[in-house]
Scaffold this active site. Structure first.
Site, PDB file in Angstrom:
ATOM      1  N   THR C 108       0.678  -1.165   0.001  1.00 42.28           N
ATOM      2  CA  THR C 108       0.061  -0.009   0.170  1.00 42.28           C
ATOM      3  C   THR C 108       0.904   1.115   0.159  1.00 42.28           C
ATOM      4  OG1 THR C 108       0.031  -0.248   2.514  1.00 42.28           O
ATOM      5  CG2 THR C 108      -1.965  -1.117   1.116  1.00 42.28           C
ATOM      6  N   ASN C 109       0.410   2.442  -0.290  1.00 43.37           N
ATOM      7  CA  ASN C 109       1.063   3.502  -0.278  1.00 43.37           C
ATOM      8  C   ASN C 109       2.259   3.676  -1.092  1.00 43.37           C
ATOM      9  OD1 ASN C 109      -0.357   4.165   2.128  1.00 43.37           O
ATOM     10  ND2 ASN C 109       1.408   3.085   3.397  1.00 43.37           N
ATOM     11  N   CYS C 110       2.034   2.811  -2.213  1.00 40.16           N
ATOM     12  CA  CYS C 110       3.261   2.723  -3.365  1.00 40.16           C
ATOM     13  C   CYS C 110       2.932   3.774  -4.327  1.00 40.16           C
ATOM     14  CB  CYS C 110       3.117   1.529  -3.927  1.00 40.16           C
ATOM     15  SG  CYS C 110       4.841   0.837  -4.448  1.00 40.16           S
ATOM     16  N   LEU C 111       4.063   4.252  -4.745  1.00 40.65           N
ATOM     17  CA  LEU C 111       4.214   5.412  -5.910  1.00 40.65           C
ATOM     18  C   LEU C 111       3.971   4.627  -7.277  1.00 40.65           C
ATOM     19  CD1 LEU C 111       7.133   7.561  -4.764  1.00 40.65           C
ATOM     20  CD2 LEU C 111       4.977   8.179  -4.801  1.00 40.65           C
TER      21      LEU C 111
END
Lengths: 99, 119, 111
Positions: C108-111
């Site tokens: 998650t929170n991946c660019l």
């Protein structure tokens, strides 16, 4: 950088107000909305605590929420309606909502 | 210049979504290289107690996730001396390590950030 | 739901092709997942996959790119903990692809 602290929970069931009062600095503001307006209940320790805040801290309460709860604002409190509430948020450098 | 954000975390770890939401904001912001700090206040300091287990309460392991904050670039971690003291945690080894601040220092800390949110 | 056949066992995959059950992972599963991505795993790949599994064991989450690089630098040294090395090994998306091959959830929170 002055902060407007915004509370909406009842101070009778929750420690947000107490914690917030400790964090307030000169020039900061405190806005009571929702059940947080119960802090203005006459004869309560919460109202007494608010009265002990230095004069450099402005105290606001949302008119609609006061009316709904039949709470009369003491002289120190600046009562704001929704348009004034929005304006108030823009007056301070930042707003800290105690969610 | 990105705006700096202070996240004030005052929820106990397993009582509801508040602690998880605060951590998710921090991890997401950290992954995007935003200047983010976290302050553990009130029951939020219970998140720092070592040896907690998520499995018995069938939740994701918040306390394990917290240890990853420095790797996500969130190095500025603070806690309230008063909150720790009230809960008997002031002289305990806590994890992740935080800088402990008294009330006056907390007020000053808030002033240093562009934005503050309390969960 | 799609499946991956590894050693006569059918492993469930989620919609992004990640293992639905983390416990299904094995080196053979990693090889099969890599084959789907047209990748042959070298010792350098394995080093990163083991690193990711250690990361997950420690923190219970899949790292985004930056924390992955930081962790790799910490554990494997700066010559391996850099985006150039990791991008080269994992087709430019090390956080997503390496997590998939290591049997971790999608970061998650991946660019």
């Amino acid at each position: 950088m002055a902060t407007l602290h915004m509370l909406s929970h009842s101070p009778f069931s929750d420690s947000r107000l107490v914690s917030c009062l400790r964090l307030l600095g000169p020039g900061d503001g405190l806005l009571l909305t929702g059940d947080a307006t119960y802090a203005l209940q006459p004869g309560s320790a919460q109202l007494q605590a608010l009265g002990l805040m230095p004069d450099t801290i402005a105290l606001f309460a949302l008119e609609e929420d006061l009316q709904a709860r039949a709470i009369a604002a003491p002289p120190r409190v600046q009562v704001v309606d929704y348009p004034a509430f929005v304006e108030l948020c823009a007056t301070f450098a930042k707003v800290n909502s105690w969610l | 210049m990105a705006k700096s954000l202070l996240i004030i975390c005052r929820q106990a770890p397993w009582s509801g979504p508040g602690a998880r939401e605060a951590l998710d904001i921090a991890l997401a912001g950290g992954a995007f290289d935003l200047p983010i700090a976290m302050l553990f206040l009130d029951d939020g300091v219970f998140q720092l107690q070592p040896g907690q287990h998520a499995a018995p309460v069938q939740q994701k392991d918040l306390t394990a996730n917290l240890q990853a904050l420095p790797l996500f670039g969130v190095d500025a971690l603070y806690s309230s001396v008063r909150s720790l003291e009230e809960r008997g945690l002031l002289h305990q080894a806590l994890s992740p390590a935080t800088e402990t601040l008294n009330d006056a220092a907390l007020t000053a800390l808030l002033g240093q950030y562009d934005q503050v949110i309390t969960l | 739901m799609t499946h991956l056949i590894v050693a006569d066992r059918s492993l469930a995959l989620d919609k992004d092709g990640y293992l639905a059950d983390l416990n299904d992972w094995s080196p053979a599963a990693a090889e099969a997942l890599a084959a789907q991505e047209e990748l042959t795993l070298s010792a350098e790949h394995w080093e990163v996959l083991h690193l990711l599994r250690a990361f997950y064991a420690e923190f219970q989450l899949s790292p985004a790119t930056r924390p992955l690089i930081k962790y790799a630098a910490l554990k494997l040294g700066a010559d391996k903990g850099n985006s150039l090395h990791l991008n080269r090994l994992f087709k430019g998306t090390p956080a997503k692809l390496a997590a998939k091959l290591a049997g971790l959830p999608k970061p998650t929170n991946c660019l």
